[in-house]
Design an enzyme around this catalytic site. Structure first.
Site, PDB file in Angstrom:
ATOM      1  CG  HIS A 206      40.032  86.186  79.364  1.00 33.11           C
ATOM      2  ND1 HIS A 206      40.244  86.227  80.700  1.00 33.11           N
ATOM      3  CD2 HIS A 206      39.517  87.395  79.022  1.00 33.11           C
ATOM      4  CE1 HIS A 206      39.861  87.397  81.176  1.00 33.11           C
ATOM      5  NE2 HIS A 206      39.421  88.131  80.172  1.00 33.11           N
TER       6      HIS A 206
HETATM    7  C1  UD1 Z   1      35.613  90.289  77.212  1.00 32.62           C
HETATM    8  C2  UD1 Z   1      36.046  91.596  77.844  1.00 32.62           C
HETATM    9  C3  UD1 Z   1      37.023  91.314  78.969  1.00 32.62           C
HETATM   10  C4  UD1 Z   1      36.466  90.317  79.951  1.00 32.62           C
HETATM   11  C5  UD1 Z   1      36.087  89.055  79.202  1.00 32.62           C
HETATM   12  C6  UD1 Z   1      35.538  87.977  80.108  1.00 32.62           C
HETATM   13  C7  UD1 Z   1      36.163  93.522  76.310  1.00 32.62           C
HETATM   14  C8  UD1 Z   1      37.070  94.425  75.587  1.00 32.62           C
HETATM   15  N1  UD1 Z   1      36.722  92.457  76.883  1.00 32.62           N
HETATM   16  O1  UD1 Z   1      36.751  89.712  76.581  1.00 32.62           O
HETATM   17  O2  UD1 Z   1      37.269  92.520  79.667  1.00 32.62           O
HETATM   18  O3  UD1 Z   1      37.410  90.037  80.953  1.00 32.62           O
HETATM   19  O4  UD1 Z   1      35.117  89.416  78.220  1.00 32.62           O
HETATM   20  O5  UD1 Z   1      35.196  86.843  79.406  1.00 32.62           O
HETATM   21  O6  UD1 Z   1      34.974  93.771  76.369  1.00 32.62           O
HETATM   22  N2  UD1 Z   1      33.045  84.025  72.451  1.00 32.62           N
HETATM   23  C9  UD1 Z   1      32.241  82.920  72.389  1.00 32.62           C
HETATM   24  N3  UD1 Z   1      31.092  82.908  73.127  1.00 32.62           N
HETATM   25  C10 UD1 Z   1      30.729  83.939  73.912  1.00 32.62           C
HETATM   26  C11 UD1 Z   1      31.565  85.088  73.964  1.00 32.62           C
HETATM   27  C12 UD1 Z   1      32.718  85.093  73.225  1.00 32.62           C
HETATM   28  O7  UD1 Z   1      32.526  81.950  71.698  1.00 32.62           O
HETATM   29  O8  UD1 Z   1      29.673  83.857  74.565  1.00 32.62           O
HETATM   30  C13 UD1 Z   1      34.309  84.014  71.676  1.00 32.62           C
HETATM   31  C14 UD1 Z   1      34.178  84.679  70.345  1.00 32.62           C
HETATM   32  O9  UD1 Z   1      34.896  83.927  69.422  1.00 32.62           O
HETATM   33  C15 UD1 Z   1      34.841  86.017  70.522  1.00 32.62           C
HETATM   34  C16 UD1 Z   1      35.884  85.727  71.603  1.00 32.62           C
HETATM   35  O10 UD1 Z   1      35.301  84.693  72.409  1.00 32.62           O
HETATM   36  O11 UD1 Z   1      35.406  86.498  69.352  1.00 32.62           O
HETATM   37  C17 UD1 Z   1      36.172  86.925  72.457  1.00 32.62           C
HETATM   38  O12 UD1 Z   1      34.969  87.468  73.018  1.00 32.62           O
HETATM   39  P1  UD1 Z   1      34.851  89.054  73.317  1.00 32.62           P
HETATM   40  O13 UD1 Z   1      33.597  89.363  74.027  1.00 32.62           O
HETATM   41  O14 UD1 Z   1      35.171  89.808  72.094  1.00 32.62           O
HETATM   42  O15 UD1 Z   1      36.035  89.348  74.292  1.00 32.62           O
HETATM   43  P2  UD1 Z   1      36.597  88.537  75.514  1.00 32.62           P
HETATM   44  O16 UD1 Z   1      37.952  88.080  75.150  1.00 32.62           O
HETATM   45  O17 UD1 Z   1      35.626  87.528  76.025  1.00 32.62           O
END
Ligand code: UD1
Length: 366
Positions: A206
């Site tokens: 990820h």
């Molecule tokens: C975040 C953390 C990372 C952690 C990871 C675990 C930061 C900077 N990064 O990254 O350290 O290892 O979480 O998962 O805080 N999304 C969904 N559903 C959800 C959550 C996210 O669909 O419940 C999608 C969204 O499109 C979002 C993308 O995933 O834009 C990324 O989510 P985000 O929380 O921004 O960062 P992660 O890549 O998950």
């Protein structure tokens, strides 16, 4: 009124870290509130973990959701200013390195509330990682720095942090792993795909540097598809990665070998899958530690790690993103023993207890 401690959790890797802290504060009779920032919001990325880890319902959910990093951080800070003003805590506990961790630390500090950072001092020395900046900034502000491995202490001392703020308490994530290992083993989740213990590899991906870069993602995918011809691959796909794989035209149905692509797993299923795996291929920080504690061979698809003890003592190897490097390492692991490395000495299931007791003593409560 008894002083209260507020715990912050926002994203999937936070939930297994707050679970044992909540348990120990409750056992010691300390008043506490739980704030979910809402950074992760899907059932499979959030609620499942609260349920399986028996974490009480959050007292409040700020509902920040996805968005740019700036929007996420700003949203959490604003939400927490209101929360901390209405329910002023004696201390705030933050865990890990996600955007919610940093935002909560700044908000508390601006309101004059002391902050405890659990999993302090880890450094990848890669400033292009958003988590590295979150770690550095959080540690520079936090009042208690609870470290999970000796490198954390060394890094903090090198950065000029006063030694009395640093406490080597161990790894709270391993507390949670130990509490749920028996249940996970009994479940034998791999049987759902007719797999045997030590007869499959698990993949997670990820990190933006791997999945947002087409060349890196394609190179990793080529390696994984080759490995899948030798050992079945189970790949629970993170929401961010799902979108990127689709952009690349990847289709699970036509992938070579035995390729099992699934939705993100809950905590206990994932633990059962990792515990039963022959090999992990991952870019997660937490899985490097979870495999080390279980002595499961782990290939980390990154150039660096903020968790060096998983390489020096544990079962982890850094292999980067290049097809050939991943393949060479995977073949060498598959030719070696099923379980390798050593468990770091104080990953003993008692980290949260030590942290709770230190906070109670320093705050003079309970
Ligand atoms: C975040 C953390 C990372 C952690 C990871 C675990 C930061 C900077 N990064 O990254 O350290 O290892 O979480 O998962 O805080 N999304 C969904 N559903 C959800 C959550 C996210 O669909 O419940 C999608 C969204 O499109 C979002 C993308 O995933 O834009 C990324 O989510 P985000 O929380 O921004 O960062 P992660 O890549 O998950």
């Amino acid at each position: 009124m008894q002083p209260q401690i507020t715990l912050i959790a926002g994203a999937r890797p936070n939930f297994m870290k707050i679970a044992p802290l909540v348990k120990w504060l409750d056992r010691r009779g300390v008043a506490r509130r739980i704030v979910h920032t809402g950074q992760h919001y899907d059932e499979r990325m959030s609620e499942t973990f609260f349920r399986e880890l028996s974490i009480p319902e959050p007292d409040v959910n700020l509902g920040v959701g996805s968005g740019s990093h700036v929007a996420q951080i700003a949203g959490v800070m604003q939400g927490l200013e209101a929360e901390f003003t209405t329910h002023r805590p004696a201390a705030v506990v933050v865990v890990g390195d996600v955007n919610s961790t940093l935002a909560a630390t700044i908000a508390a500090n601006k309101l004059g509330i002391p902050v405890a950072h659990v999993e302090a001092g880890l450094r990848s020395r890669d400033r292009t990682m958003p988590e590295e900046i979150n770690r550095i900034l959080t540690d520079s502000i936090a009042d208690w720095l609870f470290t999970s491995e000796p490198s954390g202490n060394e890094n903090l001392v090198q950065e000029g942090v006063a030694e009395e703020r640093i406490h080597h308490t161990g790894n709270v994530m391993i507390d949670t792993q130990q509490s749920h290992l028996e249940a996970a083993r009994q479940r034998e989740p791999y049987r759902r795909w007719e797999l045997d213990r030590c007869g499959y590899a698990v993949v997670t991906l990820h990190r933006p540097s791997n999945v947002d870069d087409r060349e890196h993602l394609q190179s990793i995918l080529t390696a994984l598809e080759t490995i899948a011809r030798e050992i079945p691959i189970v790949f629970p796909v993170h929401p961010r990665t799902k979108a990127r794989l689709a952009d690349l035209g990847h289709d699970a149905a036509t992938a070579a070998g035995r390729w099992i692509e699934i939705e993100p797993l809950g905590y206990i299923d994932m633990l059962g899958m990792v515990d039963g795996a022959r090999l992990l291929l991952t870019d997660s920080g937490g899985l490097q530690e979870e495999t080390t504690a279980l002595q499961v061979p782990c290939l980390t698809l990154r150039e660096n790690t903020e968790r060096p003890i998983t390489v020096t003592q544990g079962s982890n190897q850094l292999v980067g993103w290049k097809t050939e490097d991943i393949l060479t390492a995977a073949r060498s692991v598959l030719a070696g023993p099923d379980r390798i490395g050593q468990v770091p000495p104080n990953w003993d299931g008692r980290a949260a207890e030590r942290i709770a007791d230190r906070l109670i003593r320093d705050l003079g409560i309970a």
